[in-house]
Design a protein around this motif. Structure first.
Motif, PDB file in Angstrom:
ATOM      1  N   TYR A 334      -2.968  -8.873  -3.383  1.00 48.37           N
ATOM      2  CA  TYR A 334      -2.214  -7.500  -3.132  1.00 48.37           C
ATOM      3  C   TYR A 334      -1.304  -7.358  -1.445  1.00 48.37           C
ATOM      4  CZ  TYR A 334      -4.579  -5.031  -7.251  1.00 48.37           C
ATOM      5  OH  TYR A 334      -5.043  -5.168  -8.516  1.00 48.37           O
ATOM      6  N   ALA A 335      -0.418  -7.118  -1.979  1.00 47.29           N
ATOM      7  CA  ALA A 335       0.295  -6.262  -0.179  1.00 47.29           C
ATOM      8  C   ALA A 335       0.650  -4.996  -0.188  1.00 47.29           C
ATOM      9  CB  ALA A 335       1.260  -6.588  -0.204  1.00 47.29           C
ATOM     10  N   VAL A 336       0.130  -4.640   1.069  1.00 47.14           N
ATOM     11  CA  VAL A 336       0.139  -3.091   1.771  1.00 47.14           C
ATOM     12  C   VAL A 336       2.250  -2.849   1.715  1.00 47.14           C
ATOM     13  CG1 VAL A 336      -0.340  -1.180   3.274  1.00 47.14           C
ATOM     14  CG2 VAL A 336      -1.963  -2.968   2.633  1.00 47.14           C
ATOM     15  N   VAL A 337       2.295  -2.365   1.108  1.00 46.67           N
ATOM     16  CA  VAL A 337       4.325  -1.542   1.460  1.00 46.67           C
ATOM     17  C   VAL A 337       4.218  -0.107   2.017  1.00 46.67           C
ATOM     18  CG1 VAL A 337       6.430  -1.641   0.165  1.00 46.67           C
ATOM     19  CG2 VAL A 337       4.056  -3.142  -1.308  1.00 46.67           C
ATOM     20  N   THR A 338       4.894  -0.596   3.208  1.00 49.21           N
ATOM     21  CA  THR A 338       5.607   0.582   4.139  1.00 49.21           C
ATOM     22  C   THR A 338       7.139   0.738   3.306  1.00 49.21           C
ATOM     23  OG1 THR A 338       4.135  -0.247   5.405  1.00 49.21           O
ATOM     24  CG2 THR A 338       6.238   1.532   5.827  1.00 49.21           C
ATOM     25  N   VAL A 379       6.641   5.990   4.050  1.00 53.58           N
ATOM     26  CA  VAL A 379       5.971   5.908   3.104  1.00 53.58           C
ATOM     27  C   VAL A 379       4.976   4.699   2.518  1.00 53.58           C
ATOM     28  CG1 VAL A 379       5.550   7.121   0.469  1.00 53.58           C
ATOM     29  CG2 VAL A 379       6.925   7.988   2.391  1.00 53.58           C
ATOM     30  N   VAL A 380       3.531   5.089   2.509  1.00 50.40           N
ATOM     31  CA  VAL A 380       3.053   3.495   2.551  1.00 50.40           C
ATOM     32  C   VAL A 380       2.887   3.836   0.675  1.00 50.40           C
ATOM     33  CG1 VAL A 380       0.964   2.053   3.051  1.00 50.40           C
ATOM     34  CG2 VAL A 380       2.324   3.031   4.808  1.00 50.40           C
ATOM     35  N   LEU A 381       2.551   2.989  -0.022  1.00 49.22           N
ATOM     36  CA  LEU A 381       2.577   1.904  -0.766  1.00 49.22           C
ATOM     37  C   LEU A 381       1.114   1.097  -1.113  1.00 49.22           C
ATOM     38  CD1 LEU A 381       5.595   2.411  -3.744  1.00 49.22           C
ATOM     39  CD2 LEU A 381       3.789   4.233  -3.193  1.00 49.22           C
TER      40      LEU A 381
END
Lengths: 551, 101
Positions: A334-338, A379-381
């Motif tokens: 998984y990754a954290v997306v900005t 915004v972060v997903l």
């Protein structure tokens, strides 16, 4: 995410009904503006240059897709089709009609949101690391504690009329992404020698006209004592904070006046009185909140993820985006997306209702239905499978949301400035637009490397200019907008206030001035240095010399 | 161009819109239609009328501001009032990009 209980729902319903009645009485002439103003401010409603502005809290920056969709609907139905995300993880609507506000508050309440304590001398929306709960470098999920603080501070009767507004920030990682040293109280999660987690407590930080980096008053606070310790700090401040002078009323002035040791002593003395009171958190109380933030059912995904790597190798634009806009997730695969809200020439932090709707859809499709708002106005997903990243990036691109510039020179923090704000002395957004357009070339941004550039339209510093590696402050110089430039500011665990380089510049010279600073940096940087590294190595003098060479 | 000309402005109660005091105690959206006080006495009369409008719940926060009058053209002097009169400048006044070094 935290889910409201029956009490929460009933409370918001009553509160909105109360404000509906107050608005009706105001419009009927039964309340004067002097009587009404404190009531509207308690509900986040300001009167700005052109219209009413409603500031809605996004507690610790966490949103569900449903909530984001509702924020977009509100923008479309009652505003001009967009909203502005702020540096305190709120959203502001700039074109609100007074008699629409009760309906808007009802619409917010439907999705467990409100605008309470987004104004006034009370404890404001608690802010947090936008990657809380998912960051690979995290000690513990700070949202649990932010929620506990939110519940304690909401309508706290003793702290409704503090000497001044009061801001708390919390981070769960060693690396501070919530600017905790620039808040009235900053909390950093820590592990002690026994391996227990607790908090480092920092007080007296803040920006505004007297920027001060907060100081630690307790290295390690056991978690069960969080609320009693916060209460002790607030009580000390409430009793001794100055109410005679608006500019000297923040806790930072009190701490500076009495000294950190004395202040800590007073807090500890107060704390001993209440430490074992009802404020002490029982394990089951903590567990009940933790359950709301239990990790979702992640899939087991083996690394490396072939599809993700293949897309990076074959699509250079996607590869560039993955280098800047992703953050390591604690869960493999998984990754954290900005998602950048900073397109070249755009307004930092603005999102249209269509973009909010699209972000809600994308959160449901790719990020387990959750989003975050970063204090940097992005915004972060938080929960995206790596194999979905390429498709997500393509779909973001369709909405104008695929800029690969997080942490680069065009990822500018900007307050609304004189275009919207009653307090501002100068415009901020048009300056940000000019700068981001000037440095729009992705190759150039990449070559310049990590840097923060923050702009405020007045000394209140909502744009965090004091702690930008480059800071720009709008000032009024004999009726003409001018801009003072600082360098050397840092917002993280090494927090520092930037130093002023010299006399201010008129608006038309600001881009040229920033270009000079960047050109100087590129000339004198050593290999691998970021802008702030170079400033720390050489000081401000070389920058000052080139900046004022022709003045 | 005359100096010391002043116009009375406020925000409209219902929607917060920027309005200006005009003839017949109307509050209008266009600065061009605003009544201009050319003396301190006229300014005081505008203040009295604005005070009444505030009591009648028409407007919020009235105050006078300076304008310049050139022929038929009325223009605010301060940047704040220019923006209030014309709306946000966001995206409307971007100059040509400065050449990169």
């Amino acid at each position: 995410m935290y889910q409201y209980n029956e009490f929460d729902h009933a409370f918001l319903k009553d509160r909105t009904a109360e404000f509906r009645d107050q608005v009706a009485r105001r419009l009927a002439g039964e309340l004067t503006e002097d009587e009404f103003k404190p009531l509207r401010l308690m509900n986040g409603l300001y009167l700005q240059l052109h219209a009413y502005m409603l500031r809605v809290a996004i507690p610790y920056g966490t949103l569900s897709a449903k909530q984001m969709r509702q924020l977009g609907m509100i923008a479309k139905r009652w505003d001009r089709d967009w909203g502005h995300f702020t540096t305190r993880q709120n959203i502001q609507y700039n074109w609100i009609k007074l008699d629409d506000v009760p309906d808007i508050l009802d619409a917010l309440a439907e999705v467990e949101m409100h605008a309470i304590q987004t104004s006034g001398n009370c404890i404001r929306n608690v802010t947090a690391d936008q990657f809380a709960g998912v960051a690979a470098d995290e000690i513990e999920d700070s949202r649990v504690w932010a929620e506990i603080i939110r519940q304690w501070s909401t309508l706290h009767p003793e702290f409704t009329f503090l000497p001044r507004k009061f801001k708390i920030a919390i981070t769960g990682s060693e690396h501070d992404r919530a600017a905790v040293k620039l808040h009235d109280i900053g909390l950093r999660m820590r592990r002690n020698e026994a391996g227990e987690t607790g908090f480092e407590v920092i007080v007296g930080g803040g920006q505004g006209r007297t920027p001060i980096v907060g100081e630690t008053i307790r290295d390690f606070l056991p978690k069960q004592h969080l609320l009693s310790y916060l209460e002790a700090i607030l009580r000390t401040y409430n009793l001794l904070g100055r109410r005679d002078n608006l500019y000297k009323a923040r806790i930072k002035i009190l701490v500076a006046a009495v000294g950190i040791e004395k202040f800590a002593e007073m807090v500890e003395e107060e704390w001993l009185e209440i430490k074992d009171s009802a404020l002490a958190l029982e394990p089951e109380q903590i567990r009940a909140i933790e359950e709301h933030f239990a990790p979702p059912q992640y899939e087991t995904i083996a690394e490396p993820v072939a599809g993700f790597d293949a897309a990076r190798f074959t699509d250079p634009a996607f590869a560039a985006w993955t280098r800047t806009n992703l953050f390591p997730h604690k869960q493999p695969g998984y990754a954290v997306v900005t998602v950048s809200l900073k397109p070249a020439g755009g307004v930092p932090g603005d999102a249209t209702s269509a973009q909010m709707e699209a972000l809600a859809d994308l959160a449901e499709k790719y990020s387990l239905g959750e989003l975050r708002i970063a204090h940097e106005q992005n915004v972060v997903l938080p929960d995206v499978r790596k194999q979905d990243l390429h498709r997500l990036w393509q779909e973001l691109g369709e909405q104008g949301l695929a800029d690969a510039n997080i942490g680069l020179i065009t990822d500018i923090i900007s307050c609304p400035g004189l275009d919207y704000c009653n307090l501002a002395n100068a415009r901020a957004i048009p300056i940000a637009q000019r700068i981001s357009r000037h440095f729009a070339d992705p190759a150039l941004q990449s070559e310049i490397g990590p840097i923060t550039l923050n702009i405020s339209g007045c000394i209140n510093a909502c744009g965090h200019h004091h702690v930008g590696n480059i800071g720009i402050l709008g000032v009024d110089k004999k009726g003409v907008e001018h801009y003072q430039i600082t360098i050397g500011g840092i917002a993280d665990e090494n927090a520092a206030v930037g130093r002023i380089l010299g006399p201010s510049f008129p608006a038309e010279e600001v881009v040229d001035a920033i270009d000079t600073l960047i050109a100087t940096f590129r000339k004198i940087r050593e290999e691998g240095e970021t802008f702030i590294d170079t400033v720390q190595r050489v000081g401000i003098q070389p920058f000052k010399e080139t900046l004022y060479a022709n003045h | 161009m005359k100096e010391k000309n002043q116009v009375m402005t406020a925000n409209r109660l219902g929607d917060g819109a920027v309005v200006y005091l005009a003839e017949d105690d109307d509050w209008v959206l266009s600065l061009d239609a605003a009544e201009i006080a050319e003396s301190e006495e006229e300014a005081i009369r505008l203040e009295e009328r604005a005070g009444l409008a505030m009591k009648q719940q028409k407007v919020v926060g009235p105050y006078l501001f300076a304008v310049s009058v050139t022929g038929e053209y009325v223009a605010p002097i301060s940047q704040r009032e220019i923006i209030r009169a014309a709306g946000p400048t966001v995206g409307t006044d971007l100059p040509e990009t400065t050449p990169l070094r």
